[in-house]
Design an enzyme around this catalytic site. Sequence first.
Site, PDB file in Angstrom:
ATOM      1  N   ASP A 161       4.481   5.665   1.690  1.00 21.09           N
ATOM      2  CA  ASP A 161       4.568   4.577   0.716  1.00 21.09           C
ATOM      3  C   ASP A 161       4.869   5.128  -0.674  1.00 21.09           C
ATOM      4  OD1 ASP A 161       3.700   3.157   2.911  1.00 21.09           O
ATOM      5  OD2 ASP A 161       1.751   2.611   2.067  1.00 21.09           O
ATOM      6  N   ASN A 162       4.090   6.128  -1.076  1.00 21.28           N
ATOM      7  CA  ASN A 162       4.206   6.666  -2.433  1.00 21.28           C
ATOM      8  C   ASN A 162       5.539   7.368  -2.660  1.00 21.28           C
ATOM      9  OD1 ASN A 162       1.547   5.795  -2.631  1.00 21.28           O
ATOM     10  ND2 ASN A 162       0.708   7.825  -2.189  1.00 21.28           N
TER      11      ASN A 162
END
Length: 394
Positions: free
Chosen positions: A169-170
Amino acid sequence: MLQVKESHLAEYGKYPEVVVSAPGRFHLIGENTWFFRDKALSMAVNLPVYVSISKRDDNVVKFYFTQLDDRKKANLSNLKFKKEDRWANAIKSVLYGFLSGGVSLGGMDITVYSSILPSAGFGITTAIKVAVAKAVWNIFALHFDEAMIVQVVERGNRLFLLQENHNADNFAAIYARKGFLICTDYYRNSYEHVPFDFEDKKVILVDAKVPRYEMWNRETLYEPENALILGDLREEKKNLFGGWHYISDVTDINEALSSVSEDTRRKLLCVIREHGDVLDAVQACEKKDFVRFARSVNHSHESLRDFFDLSCPEIEWLVKRVADIDPTIDDIRNPVSCGRITGKGFGRCMYAILRKDDVPKFESKLDEYERIFGFKPECYDVESADGVRIIEDD
């Protein structure tokens, strides 16, 4: 840009000192295998979140979400998770990530501007976190690079929100590049840009609007002994991304999985299949081989449906509409399109990658979907996007 600044001005009586944009995203393959330190293939997309910030003279932080017309308030000296604060907890987690790392901050007025709400998925909550981290980094002139933003977000996730941190995600929100997918290697805590150069294709995201709930307790799978079992099935292969793959010998796999329940065995098989699909999709993109790429995506969807129990009749109906656009036996082996459920856990969203001329055919089916199932889906025509960035004045 102008709307974001005007929204901030209307709420706080002054223009923001910095405006930051971060992209939405979806995972193509592998998002459910993070616990086993496998790989995930993701795309950042042009569904941007904007965050604007101006400094205050006190220790108070005020939050405003324009589209929700919702306001929250907190104090830097006493940041607390509050269930009723919902989206604002994501911002507080980032502030906590800075403070817990020894960074001194001051009061802020923060505005979030996003036409896609966090409840839709598509990485909006992560985009908010990353945009806030970048904006705070800028406005307080902090001296570190973007790798520190990853650490700030991770500390906030683990220590404030008390939830798992997912680097897929990051990384997508921070390091994405237009025209590329991003492949996260959880084992090495690294990422790689993968070219996505299929000019005759369009990417469609669909929020099926089906109520979200879990079909099974994932904690029953995410156990250390299961990770050890899969670890024993890995073998080095240096010419592959990450340097390893799962063995292909069916007898050895069945023997290794013989000690677990049938339900766990099926789900661990899905993890093995997902890893292979990620590697196949990466190699297909590098060779501009859409047929191989589409087979990987379709195979991954079948695995999530049949082994991981992560689908529902509504999603299956939508995925089948993708296959039915050109329903010939040959296209099963040589697909011109592909589709898959997406989202960690049970996302209730799907994506389709279609020939440009086929997009209207697929979108026309959404009215039929609403008549059959009673849910009105949201459909987004998207393309790959760059990662987080400061928006300069025009």
